[in-house]
Design a protein around this motif. Structure first.
Motif, PDB file in Angstrom:
ATOM      1  N   GLU A 130     -57.019  12.623 -83.914  1.00 14.37           N
ATOM      2  CA  GLU A 130     -56.699  13.138 -82.477  1.00 14.37           C
ATOM      3  C   GLU A 130     -57.127  14.668 -82.597  1.00 14.37           C
ATOM      4  O   GLU A 130     -56.889  15.640 -81.769  1.00 14.37           O
ATOM      5  CB  GLU A 130     -55.204  13.050 -82.146  1.00 14.37           C
ATOM      6  N   GLN A 149     -55.776   8.886 -91.502  1.00 19.46           N
ATOM      7  CA  GLN A 149     -54.923   8.317 -90.425  1.00 19.46           C
ATOM      8  C   GLN A 149     -54.955   6.782 -90.656  1.00 19.46           C
ATOM      9  O   GLN A 149     -55.934   6.106 -90.759  1.00 19.46           O
ATOM     10  CB  GLN A 149     -55.150   8.780 -88.870  1.00 19.46           C
ATOM     11  N   GLN A 192     -52.355   3.091 -89.634  1.00 18.41           N
ATOM     12  CA  GLN A 192     -51.183   2.461 -89.109  1.00 18.41           C
ATOM     13  C   GLN A 192     -50.272   3.427 -88.135  1.00 18.41           C
ATOM     14  O   GLN A 192     -49.124   3.660 -88.467  1.00 18.41           O
ATOM     15  CB  GLN A 192     -50.258   1.988 -90.182  1.00 18.41           C
ATOM     16  N   GLY A 193     -51.026   4.315 -87.686  1.00 18.89           N
ATOM     17  CA  GLY A 193     -50.389   5.214 -86.662  1.00 18.89           C
ATOM     18  C   GLY A 193     -50.132   6.456 -87.218  1.00 18.89           C
ATOM     19  O   GLY A 193     -49.282   7.304 -86.285  1.00 18.89           O
TER      20      GLY A 193
END
Length: 139
Positions: free
Chosen positions: A16, A100, A102-103
């Motif tokens: 992100e 990153q 599994q979230g």
């Protein structure tokens, strides 16, 4: 967490776009310690300043390499054995963010093509001062 620079766009670890941990370069330092990647403390900007039993006590700090538990041990145990302190050593990472999965962010290093691509992206941010005489790989 710090935003990732534009040069990180296209990196397989971009996610992100947050969690960048810049190197800590000490101009004039003869030693550069090159670690593998930041951890949660480095990413969040929390420096371990002491322990109460096994619990790390932290203070806010600008995100930089080796300010977490590993950095605490480095500063308190290993650098003194070499006759150095933190202010005399440049601290860098091969990767400047965490992977990153599994979230969430994890300290696991990527492998294969993903590691190669991430390393190539991050190499643009490595600055080795002219004063550097020794690079020590850590990790």
């Amino acid at each position: 967490m710090l935003p990732k620079p534009n040069g990180c766009v296209g990196c397989p670890l971009y996610g992100e776009g947050f969690g960048f941990v810049p190197d800590h370069v000490v101009e004039g330092a003869e030693v550069l310690l090159l670690a593998q990647n930041p951890g949660e403390y480095e990413e969040r900007g929390l420096e371990v300043v002491e322990y109460q039993g096994r619990v790390p006590i932290t203070e806010p700090h600008t995100p930089e390499p080796l300010i977490g538990p590993t950095g605490y041990t480095l500063a308190k145990k290993f650098l003194p054995l070499a006759g150095l302190d933190r202010g005399q050593v440049s601290l860098c990472n091969v990767l400047r963010c965490r992977m990153q999965a599994q979230g969430g962010r994890v300290n696991t290093m990527p492998s294969g093509a993903k590691l190669k691509q991430a390393t190539e992206h991050c190499s643009q941010y490595l600055h080795i001062p002219k004063s550097t005489k020794l690079i020590v790989a850590h990790g």
